[in-house]
Scaffold this motif. Structure first.
Motif, PDB file in Angstrom:
ATOM      1  N   MET A   1       0.863  -1.193   0.000  1.00  0.00           N
ATOM      2  CA  MET A   1       0.000   0.000   0.000  1.00  0.00           C
ATOM      3  C   MET A   1       0.901   1.247   0.000  1.00  0.00           C
ATOM      4  N   VAL A   2       0.845   1.991  -1.103  1.00  0.00           N
ATOM      5  CA  VAL A   2       1.767   3.119  -1.285  1.00  0.00           C
ATOM      6  C   VAL A   2       1.572   4.166  -0.190  1.00  0.00           C
ATOM      7  N   LEU A   3       0.308   4.449   0.143  1.00  0.00           N
ATOM      8  CA  LEU A   3       0.023   5.464   1.153  1.00  0.00           C
ATOM      9  C   LEU A   3       0.706   5.122   2.484  1.00  0.00           C
ATOM     10  N   TRP A   4       0.559   3.890   2.906  1.00  0.00           N
ATOM     11  CA  TRP A   4       1.147   3.454   4.173  1.00  0.00           C
ATOM     12  C   TRP A   4       2.673   3.552   4.126  1.00  0.00           C
ATOM     13  N   GLU A   5       3.246   3.191   2.966  1.00  0.00           N
ATOM     14  CA  GLU A   5       4.711   3.309   2.834  1.00  0.00           C
ATOM     15  C   GLU A   5       5.140   4.771   2.922  1.00  0.00           C
ATOM     16  N   ASN A   6       4.366   5.645   2.328  1.00  0.00           N
ATOM     17  CA  ASN A   6       4.682   7.089   2.402  1.00  0.00           C
ATOM     18  C   ASN A   6       4.592   7.598   3.836  1.00  0.00           C
ATOM     19  N   LEU A   7       3.567   7.143   4.545  1.00  0.00           N
ATOM     20  CA  LEU A   7       3.403   7.571   5.945  1.00  0.00           C
ATOM     21  C   LEU A   7       4.591   7.100   6.783  1.00  0.00           C
ATOM     22  N   GLN A   8       4.975   5.861   6.579  1.00  0.00           N
ATOM     23  CA  GLN A   8       6.118   5.319   7.327  1.00  0.00           C
ATOM     24  C   GLN A   8       7.378   6.134   7.038  1.00  0.00           C
ATOM     25  N   ALA A   9       7.563   6.474   5.751  1.00  0.00           N
ATOM     26  CA  ALA A   9       8.766   7.225   5.354  1.00  0.00           C
ATOM     27  C   ALA A   9       8.781   8.594   6.021  1.00  0.00           C
ATOM     28  N   VAL A  10       7.620   9.260   6.048  1.00  0.00           N
ATOM     29  CA  VAL A  10       7.542  10.602   6.656  1.00  0.00           C
ATOM     30  C   VAL A  10       7.851  10.534   8.151  1.00  0.00           C
ATOM     31  N   LEU A  11       7.315   9.523   8.821  1.00  0.00           N
ATOM     32  CA  LEU A  11       7.532   9.414  10.268  1.00  0.00           C
ATOM     33  C   LEU A  11       8.984   9.040  10.575  1.00  0.00           C
ATOM     34  N   ALA A  12       9.572   8.183   9.755  1.00  0.00           N
ATOM     35  CA  ALA A  12      10.974   7.800   9.954  1.00  0.00           C
ATOM     36  C   ALA A  12      11.873   9.024   9.748  1.00  0.00           C
ATOM     37  N   GLN A  13      11.551   9.799   8.730  1.00  0.00           N
ATOM     38  CA  GLN A  13      12.326  11.009   8.424  1.00  0.00           C
ATOM     39  C   GLN A  13      12.315  11.987   9.602  1.00  0.00           C
ATOM     40  N   ARG A  14      11.195  12.040  10.315  1.00  0.00           N
ATOM     41  CA  ARG A  14      11.066  12.964  11.448  1.00  0.00           C
ATOM     42  C   ARG A  14      11.672  12.408  12.727  1.00  0.00           C
ATOM     43  N   GLY A  15      12.171  11.211  12.662  1.00  0.00           N
ATOM     44  CA  GLY A  15      12.856  10.633  13.823  1.00  0.00           C
ATOM     45  C   GLY A  15      11.945  10.362  15.005  1.00  0.00           C
ATOM     46  N   VAL A  16      10.691   9.990  14.741  1.00  0.00           N
ATOM     47  CA  VAL A  16       9.797   9.713  15.872  1.00  0.00           C
ATOM     48  C   VAL A  16      10.268   8.459  16.594  1.00  0.00           C
ATOM     49  N   ALA A  17       9.887   8.343  17.862  1.00  0.00           N
ATOM     50  CA  ALA A  17      10.366   7.215  18.681  1.00  0.00           C
ATOM     51  C   ALA A  17       9.615   5.928  18.350  1.00  0.00           C
ATOM     52  N   GLY A  18       8.389   6.050  17.862  1.00  0.00           N
ATOM     53  CA  GLY A  18       7.609   4.869  17.515  1.00  0.00           C
ATOM     54  C   GLY A  18       6.284   5.258  16.889  1.00  0.00           C
ATOM     55  N   PHE A  19       5.717   4.334  16.133  1.00  0.00           N
ATOM     56  CA  PHE A  19       4.381   4.567  15.583  1.00  0.00           C
ATOM     57  C   PHE A  19       3.734   3.224  15.260  1.00  0.00           C
ATOM     58  N   GLY A  20       2.425   3.239  15.140  1.00  0.00           N
ATOM     59  CA  GLY A  20       1.686   2.029  14.802  1.00  0.00           C
ATOM     60  C   GLY A  20       0.260   2.406  14.457  1.00  0.00           C
ATOM     61  N   VAL A  21      -0.503   1.405  14.042  1.00  0.00           N
ATOM     62  CA  VAL A  21      -1.891   1.658  13.635  1.00  0.00           C
ATOM     63  C   VAL A  21      -2.809   0.701  14.383  1.00  0.00           C
ATOM     64  N   THR A  22      -3.926   1.220  14.873  1.00  0.00           N
ATOM     65  CA  THR A  22      -4.948   0.347  15.459  1.00  0.00           C
ATOM     66  C   THR A  22      -6.310   0.735  14.892  1.00  0.00           C
ATOM     67  N   THR A  23      -7.267  -0.124  15.115  1.00  0.00           N
ATOM     68  CA  THR A  23      -8.612   0.174  14.611  1.00  0.00           C
ATOM     69  C   THR A  23      -9.253   1.263  15.471  1.00  0.00           C
ATOM     70  N   ALA A  24     -10.373   1.770  14.997  1.00  0.00           N
ATOM     71  CA  ALA A  24     -11.098   2.792  15.762  1.00  0.00           C
ATOM     72  C   ALA A  24     -12.118   2.153  16.704  1.00  0.00           C
ATOM     73  N   ALA A  25     -11.968   0.859  16.944  1.00  0.00           N
ATOM     74  CA  ALA A  25     -12.902   0.180  17.869  1.00  0.00           C
ATOM     75  C   ALA A  25     -12.782   0.814  19.257  1.00  0.00           C
ATOM     76  N   PRO A  26     -13.848   0.761  20.053  1.00  0.00           N
ATOM     77  CA  PRO A  26     -13.794   1.365  21.394  1.00  0.00           C
ATOM     78  C   PRO A  26     -12.789   0.656  22.313  1.00  0.00           C
ATOM     79  N   PHE A  27     -12.516   1.298  23.455  1.00  0.00           N
ATOM     80  CA  PHE A  27     -11.661   0.715  24.498  1.00  0.00           C
ATOM     81  C   PHE A  27     -12.550   0.535  25.730  1.00  0.00           C
ATOM     82  N   PRO A  28     -13.380  -0.526  25.735  1.00  0.00           N
ATOM     83  CA  PRO A  28     -14.361  -0.650  26.832  1.00  0.00           C
ATOM     84  C   PRO A  28     -13.706  -0.708  28.205  1.00  0.00           C
ATOM     85  N   GLU A  29     -12.521  -1.351  28.311  1.00  0.00           N
ATOM     86  CA  GLU A  29     -11.859  -1.459  29.620  1.00  0.00           C
ATOM     87  C   GLU A  29     -11.411  -0.083  30.110  1.00  0.00           C
ATOM     88  N   MET A  30     -11.185   0.845  29.167  1.00  0.00           N
ATOM     89  CA  MET A  30     -10.775   2.204  29.567  1.00  0.00           C
ATOM     90  C   MET A  30     -11.950   2.962  30.180  1.00  0.00           C
TER      91      MET A  30
END
Ligand code: B12
Ligand code: SF4
Ligand code: SF4
Length: 365
Positions: A1-30
């Motif tokens: 997926m080109v979009l996801w690869e672009n996002l990863q590249a932008v975040l790596a370029q900015r030197g972020v400490a970490g990133f990931g993706v999760t669904t928008a499902a609720p967090f009932p335990e929260m």
């Protein structure tokens, strides 16, 4: 997926400490944990996510179109440096607040949002916001693991990160939560000066100095000595955390140490302008002055008597009360003279009580 690869590249370029993706499902335990913290009093009456658990635990309440959360962590080390601790007359600012360290995070999140909208998707930045429990999103997105201190720990950076998310309708590939845990380590629990980490992963904000120093009201008597030389925030449970050791060792520049008497000489507007990124109730400088007075009582010594004696005659009774407490911490005949006068003549019963307690302390101790 080109979009996801672009996002990863932008975040790596900015030197972020970490990133990931999760669904928008609720967090009932929260929702349950937030409600429990409010009901038990552990939320200390703080607003934020505690104000509306149902909203904070379900991002679709605020963004019905949400499909994914792109969660990002940025480290504020070494940029935040390290303050020297215990220097008489000086106060420490916790590293996350030595300046606006959220800025690089916001910029990284905006860059992600920009790429998503350019690709025709919807995107909104959410960070330190009442609409999402940032740590829960970071854990589910595999950005870090939940520490016993309640902080999210990110490999390489430890707890020294700030967290934020981009909410989007783009169906990006979802990442797995981390398997790593704190293991047998429990170092943060005894490191907390007030015992605020009441169980692994559970904080009582009533005792957490980070909460106390940014809340309105009189600082509870039993916590004032533990405030030590802190003006805003507290880093003890982070400093004790082994996964953050290497990052902390890079934070060598001296930063976050301020001259308390200089701050106490400022008017409210100047004081607030000095720290525009601090969160203090109603944006009022009086809570920072209150913290300064407690710091002077803890570390100022005889050199602080003049400033404290001045504040013992301040028009704000809350400040007078903290000034007399501080005078009581310093064994000095001039301070005792001020306390005797305040105990005999202050118009506010709460200040008189503080002065009487302080006087008893200095006379016997
Ligand atoms: C309210 C708040 C506070 C309050 C209360 C903190 C608390 N622990 O609840 C106070 C003012 C005390 C505070 C202090 C600090 N905060 Co604060 N705070 C928030 C805020 C606005 C909401 C947090 C919240 O909802 N807490 C409620 C509880 C339910 O959730 P949680 O602790 O966030 O999540 C953990 C637990 O629920 C646990 N958990 C989940 N399920 C279960 C189940 C069981 C059985 C157990 C035991 C645990 C458990 O795992 C989660 C992840 O670790 C967030 C921003 C946001 N919108 O999320 C920032 C945030 C949490 N704070 C942050 C920071 C930097 C701090 C300080 C380090 C600042 C400082 N140096 O002074 C301290 C750290 C103190 C500490 N030990 O937590 C960062 C944390 C970054 C990180 N690495 O985790 C955040 C995410 C802000 C941001 N956007 O970066 N904070
Ligand atoms: S921030 Fe300070 S007072 Fe709060 S839990 Fe951590 S060590 Fe304890
Ligand atoms: S000090 Fe140890 S137990 Fe506490 S959060 Fe860090 S690794 Fe986990």
């Amino acid at each position: 997926m080109v979009l996801w690869e672009n996002l990863q590249a932008v975040l790596a370029q900015r030197g972020v400490a970490g990133f990931g993706v999760t669904t928008a499902a609720p967090f009932p335990e929260m929702a349950a944990r937030l409600e429990d913290a409010v009901a038990s009093g552990r939320s200390a009456g703080l607003p934020f996510t505690f104000g509306d658990p149902a909203t904070a635990a379900d991002i679709r309440v605020s963004f019905p179109w949400a499909s994914r959360l792109v969660v990002v962590a940025t480290s504020y080390l070494p940029a935040a440096g390290s303050p020297g601790a215990g220097v008489p007359g000086r106060a420490r600012i916790a590293r996350f607040a030595t300046r606006d360290h959220y800025r690089p995070l916001r910029e990284a999140l905006e860059a992600v949002a920009g790429l998503l909208t350019a690709a025709g998707h919807r995107a909104a930045v959410v960070s330190d916001d009442h609409r999402l429990v940032d740590r829960a999103a970071a854990v589910r997105a595999g950005v870090g693991w939940p520490g016993k201190s309640t902080l999210v720990l990110v490999p390489g950076a430890g707890p020294w990160v700030l967290l934020g998310s981009v909410v989007t309708d783009a169906e990006l590939p979802v990442s797995e939560p981390m398997r790593r845990t704190c293991g047998t380590c429990v170092a943060c629990l005894p490191a907390c000066p007030t015992g605020a980490i009441v169980a692994p992963g559970m904080l009582d904000a009533r005792r957490c100095l980070a909460a106390v120093l940014q809340s309105a009201g009189w600082i509870p008597l039993e916590l004032r000595a533990a405030v030590g030389d802190r003006l805003y925030g507290c880093d003890d449970c982070l400093e004790a955390c082994p996964p953050g050791d290497r990052a902390l060792a890079t934070a060598t520049a001296e930063q976050g140490s301020v001259d308390v008497s200089r701050l106490l000489a400022m008017d409210d507007a100047t004081l607030r302008a000095e720290f525009p990124h601090f969160y203090v109730p109603r944006n009022s400088g009086r809570w920072l002055r209150r913290n300064c007075l407690v710091v002077l009582g803890n570390t100022g010594g005889a050199a602080a008597i003049g400033v404290l004696a001045g504040y013992a005659g301040h028009r704000d009774s809350m400040l007078r009360g903290h000034a007399v407490w501080a005078l009581g911490r310093i064994d000095d005949p001039r301070g005792r003279g001020v306390l005797t006068r305040v105990a005999a003549s202050d118009p506010d019963a709460a200040v008189v009580a503080e002065a009487a307690t302080a006087l008893a302390g200095t006379l016997t101790g």
